[in-house]
Scaffold this motif. Structure first.
Motif, PDB file in Angstrom:
ATOM      1  N   THR A 253       0.845  -1.188   0.000  1.00  0.00           N
ATOM      2  CA  THR A 253       0.000   0.000   0.000  1.00  0.00           C
ATOM      3  C   THR A 253       0.882   1.240   0.000  1.00  0.00           C
ATOM      4  OG1 THR A 253      -1.701  -1.184   1.226  1.00  0.00           O
ATOM      5  CG2 THR A 253      -1.859   1.207   1.188  1.00  0.00           C
ATOM      6  N   GLU A 254       0.748   2.049  -1.052  1.00  0.00           N
ATOM      7  CA  GLU A 254       1.539   3.274  -1.173  1.00  0.00           C
ATOM      8  C   GLU A 254       0.822   4.468  -0.553  1.00  0.00           C
ATOM      9  OE1 GLU A 254       2.244   3.791  -5.322  1.00  0.00           O
ATOM     10  OE2 GLU A 254       3.899   2.370  -5.351  1.00  0.00           O
ATOM     11  N   LYS A 255      -0.487   4.534  -0.766  1.00  0.00           N
ATOM     12  CA  LYS A 255      -1.254   5.686  -0.300  1.00  0.00           C
ATOM     13  C   LYS A 255      -2.626   5.198   0.138  1.00  0.00           C
ATOM     14  CE  LYS A 255      -2.634  10.271  -1.875  1.00  0.00           C
ATOM     15  NZ  LYS A 255      -2.698  11.169  -3.017  1.00  0.00           N
ATOM     16  N   HIS A 256      -3.094   5.688   1.279  1.00  0.00           N
ATOM     17  CA  HIS A 256      -4.401   5.305   1.792  1.00  0.00           C
ATOM     18  C   HIS A 256      -5.039   6.542   2.419  1.00  0.00           C
ATOM     19  CE1 HIS A 256      -7.438   2.576   3.358  1.00  0.00           C
ATOM     20  NE2 HIS A 256      -7.350   3.225   4.502  1.00  0.00           N
ATOM     21  N   GLU A 257      -6.244   6.844   1.986  1.00  0.00           N
ATOM     22  CA  GLU A 257      -6.951   8.008   2.509  1.00  0.00           C
ATOM     23  C   GLU A 257      -8.364   7.602   2.893  1.00  0.00           C
ATOM     24  OE1 GLU A 257      -6.199  12.023   0.503  1.00  0.00           O
ATOM     25  OE2 GLU A 257      -5.921  10.562  -1.101  1.00  0.00           O
ATOM     26  N   VAL A 258      -8.838   8.159   4.006  1.00  0.00           N
ATOM     27  CA  VAL A 258     -10.214   7.944   4.438  1.00  0.00           C
ATOM     28  C   VAL A 258     -10.787   9.296   4.837  1.00  0.00           C
ATOM     29  CG1 VAL A 258     -11.732   6.845   6.124  1.00  0.00           C
ATOM     30  CG2 VAL A 258      -9.729   5.627   5.278  1.00  0.00           C
ATOM     31  N   LEU A 259     -11.942   9.623   4.270  1.00  0.00           N
ATOM     32  CA  LEU A 259     -12.677  10.824   4.657  1.00  0.00           C
ATOM     33  C   LEU A 259     -13.905  10.355   5.404  1.00  0.00           C
ATOM     34  CD1 LEU A 259     -12.931  13.935   4.422  1.00  0.00           C
ATOM     35  CD2 LEU A 259     -14.379  13.528   2.435  1.00  0.00           C
ATOM     36  N   LYS A 260     -14.017  10.747   6.675  1.00  0.00           N
ATOM     37  CA  LYS A 260     -15.118  10.319   7.534  1.00  0.00           C
ATOM     38  C   LYS A 260     -16.040  11.513   7.745  1.00  0.00           C
ATOM     39  CE  LYS A 260     -15.972   8.912  12.290  1.00  0.00           C
ATOM     40  NZ  LYS A 260     -15.344   8.666  13.586  1.00  0.00           N
ATOM     41  N   VAL A 261     -17.289  11.375   7.281  1.00  0.00           N
ATOM     42  CA  VAL A 261     -18.283  12.441   7.430  1.00  0.00           C
ATOM     43  C   VAL A 261     -19.357  11.927   8.375  1.00  0.00           C
ATOM     44  CG1 VAL A 261     -19.892  13.972   6.260  1.00  0.00           C
ATOM     45  CG2 VAL A 261     -17.830  13.217   5.074  1.00  0.00           C
ATOM     46  N   ALA A 262     -19.456  12.533   9.567  1.00  0.00           N
ATOM     47  CA  ALA A 262     -20.441  12.137  10.569  1.00  0.00           C
ATOM     48  C   ALA A 262     -21.614  13.109  10.523  1.00  0.00           C
ATOM     49  CB  ALA A 262     -19.813  12.132  11.955  1.00  0.00           C
ATOM     50  N   PHE A 263     -22.817  12.561  10.695  1.00  0.00           N
ATOM     51  CA  PHE A 263     -24.041  13.363  10.655  1.00  0.00           C
ATOM     52  C   PHE A 263     -24.727  13.318  12.010  1.00  0.00           C
ATOM     53  CE2 PHE A 263     -23.276  11.710   6.400  1.00  0.00           C
ATOM     54  CZ  PHE A 263     -23.348  12.855   5.630  1.00  0.00           C
ATOM     55  N   ASP A 264     -25.494  14.390  12.317  1.00  0.00           N
ATOM     56  CA  ASP A 264     -26.298  14.383  13.536  1.00  0.00           C
ATOM     57  C   ASP A 264     -27.650  13.736  13.234  1.00  0.00           C
ATOM     58  OD1 ASP A 264     -27.738  16.321  12.165  1.00  0.00           O
ATOM     59  OD2 ASP A 264     -27.022  17.985  13.384  1.00  0.00           O
ATOM     60  N   ALA A 265     -28.542  13.737  14.229  1.00  0.00           N
ATOM     61  CA  ALA A 265     -29.834  13.054  14.085  1.00  0.00           C
ATOM     62  C   ALA A 265     -30.703  13.671  12.992  1.00  0.00           C
ATOM     63  CB  ALA A 265     -30.578  13.074  15.416  1.00  0.00           C
ATOM     64  N   SER A 266     -30.532  14.950  12.694  1.00  0.00           N
ATOM     65  CA  SER A 266     -31.356  15.605  11.674  1.00  0.00           C
ATOM     66  C   SER A 266     -30.742  15.535  10.279  1.00  0.00           C
ATOM     67  CB  SER A 266     -31.626  17.065  12.068  1.00  0.00           C
ATOM     68  OG  SER A 266     -30.413  17.768  12.195  1.00  0.00           O
ATOM     69  N   GLY A 267     -29.582  14.891  10.143  1.00  0.00           N
ATOM     70  CA  GLY A 267     -28.971  14.707   8.829  1.00  0.00           C
ATOM     71  C   GLY A 267     -27.993  15.782   8.426  1.00  0.00           C
ATOM     72  N   ASN A 268     -27.631  16.673   9.343  1.00  0.00           N
ATOM     73  CA  ASN A 268     -26.637  17.708   9.052  1.00  0.00           C
ATOM     74  C   ASN A 268     -25.241  17.201   9.404  1.00  0.00           C
ATOM     75  OD1 ASN A 268     -28.599  19.611   8.261  1.00  0.00           O
ATOM     76  ND2 ASN A 268     -29.009  20.064  10.420  1.00  0.00           N
ATOM     77  N   VAL A 269     -24.231  17.715   8.716  1.00  0.00           N
ATOM     78  CA  VAL A 269     -22.852  17.286   8.960  1.00  0.00           C
ATOM     79  C   VAL A 269     -22.422  17.746  10.346  1.00  0.00           C
ATOM     80  CG1 VAL A 269     -20.457  17.490   8.198  1.00  0.00           C
ATOM     81  CG2 VAL A 269     -22.282  17.319   6.507  1.00  0.00           C
ATOM     82  N   ALA A 270     -22.018  16.779  11.182  1.00  0.00           N
ATOM     83  CA  ALA A 270     -21.549  17.088  12.529  1.00  0.00           C
ATOM     84  C   ALA A 270     -20.032  17.251  12.557  1.00  0.00           C
ATOM     85  CB  ALA A 270     -21.980  15.993  13.499  1.00  0.00           C
ATOM     86  N   SER A 271     -19.311  16.403  11.791  1.00  0.00           N
ATOM     87  CA  SER A 271     -17.848  16.510  11.766  1.00  0.00           C
ATOM     88  C   SER A 271     -17.308  15.875  10.492  1.00  0.00           C
ATOM     89  CB  SER A 271     -17.221  15.831  12.990  1.00  0.00           C
ATOM     90  OG  SER A 271     -17.433  14.440  12.930  1.00  0.00           O
ATOM     91  N   VAL A 272     -16.137  16.353  10.102  1.00  0.00           N
ATOM     92  CA  VAL A 272     -15.422  15.815   8.949  1.00  0.00           C
ATOM     93  C   VAL A 272     -13.989  15.561   9.402  1.00  0.00           C
ATOM     94  CG1 VAL A 272     -14.647  16.226   6.590  1.00  0.00           C
ATOM     95  CG2 VAL A 272     -16.853  17.121   7.329  1.00  0.00           C
ATOM     96  N   THR A 273     -13.547  14.314   9.290  1.00  0.00           N
ATOM     97  CA  THR A 273     -12.169  13.973   9.662  1.00  0.00           C
ATOM     98  C   THR A 273     -11.522  13.190   8.529  1.00  0.00           C
ATOM     99  OG1 THR A 273     -13.119  12.123  10.895  1.00  0.00           O
ATOM    100  CG2 THR A 273     -12.289  13.941  12.179  1.00  0.00           C
ATOM    101  N   ARG A 274     -10.207  13.346   8.452  1.00  0.00           N
ATOM    102  CA  ARG A 274      -9.433  12.635   7.428  1.00  0.00           C
ATOM    103  C   ARG A 274      -8.436  11.725   8.104  1.00  0.00           C
ATOM    104  NH1 ARG A 274      -8.445  16.621   2.389  1.00  0.00           N
ATOM    105  NH2 ARG A 274      -8.516  14.653   1.295  1.00  0.00           N
ATOM    106  N   GLY A 275      -8.219  10.585   7.472  1.00  0.00           N
ATOM    107  CA  GLY A 275      -7.236   9.632   7.960  1.00  0.00           C
ATOM    108  C   GLY A 275      -6.317   9.235   6.822  1.00  0.00           C
ATOM    109  N   GLY A 276      -5.183   8.680   7.180  1.00  0.00           N
ATOM    110  CA  GLY A 276      -4.217   8.284   6.161  1.00  0.00           C
ATOM    111  C   GLY A 276      -3.501   7.012   6.546  1.00  0.00           C
ATOM    112  N   MET A 277      -2.273   6.887   6.072  1.00  0.00           N
ATOM    113  CA  MET A 277      -1.474   5.689   6.306  1.00  0.00           C
ATOM    114  C   MET A 277      -1.203   5.458   7.794  1.00  0.00           C
ATOM    115  SD  MET A 277      -0.812   3.966   3.574  1.00  0.00           S
ATOM    116  CE  MET A 277       0.607   2.983   3.994  1.00  0.00           C
ATOM    117  N   ASP A 278      -1.199   6.509   8.613  1.00  0.00           N
ATOM    118  CA  ASP A 278      -0.948   6.354  10.045  1.00  0.00           C
ATOM    119  C   ASP A 278      -2.061   5.562  10.727  1.00  0.00           C
ATOM    120  OD1 ASP A 278       1.315   7.850   9.669  1.00  0.00           O
ATOM    121  OD2 ASP A 278       0.371   9.735  10.294  1.00  0.00           O
TER     122      ASP A 278
END
Length: 167
Positions: free
Chosen positions: A92-117
């Motif tokens: 694996t050379e490159k790995h990215e994850v974009l995590k988009v969490a929503f609240d109960a009403s469907g609005n974006v609560a948080s956005v986090t990014r992850g990688g090889m770490d």
């Protein structure tokens, strides 16, 4: 009639050497493979907590790679790039994850990014799978039911009227 041309050994040797080098070099190249979501940093950075909702995220980024089934609604956009030598193990050379969490009403609560770490190496035990229950040998599994069929009330050898429909 036809003029005979002397056989040029040096040209043939050069051609054979170049052809062999091309084949050998081709075997050393890596095979690159991309799996999952194709990230566009501008689009990923455009998602803002408190402003966007599920519809706007799907319109901007498309369908998620993985969506949570239980608990807080979370969408994951996963991307991996690997390289592999011929007959080798993928790396694996490159790995990215974009995590988009929503609240109960469907609005974006948080956005986090992850990688090889955040990638974890899992080494499963290929020898034996642990299970709940009795630890029996092969012979016990093979002959364990002898004598038990029909011995329970309602079974084939039990009292009358023990069929599946009560008759």
């Amino acid at each position: 009639m036809f003029s005979k041309r002397p056989f040029d050994v040096s040209r043939m040797a050069i051609f054979a050497t170049l052809a062999g080098a091309a084949l050998a070099t081709g075997g050393c190249t890596s095979i690159r493979d991309h799996r999952g979501y194709i990230f566009d940093p501008a689009l990923a950075n455009a998602i803002q907590p408190g402003i966007d909702n599920k519809q706007s995220v799907e319109g901007t980024l498309g369908q998620p790679s993985i969506a949570s089934q239980y608990g807080q609604p979370v969408w994951y956009y996963v991307s991996s790039t690997t390289s592999q030598r011929v007959l080798g193990v993928p790396n694996t050379e490159k790995h990215e994850v974009l995590k988009v969490a929503f609240d109960a009403s469907g609005n974006v609560a948080s956005v986090t990014r992850g990688g090889m770490d955040d990638v974890r190496d899992i080494n499963p035990n290929g020898d034996k799978t642990e299970t709940m229950g009795r630890d029996r040998s092969f012979i016990q599994d093979l002959f364990g039911n002898i004598g038990t069929v029909g011995s329970m009330p309602g079974g084939a050898g039990g009292s009358a009227g023990g069929g599946p429909n009560g008759s």
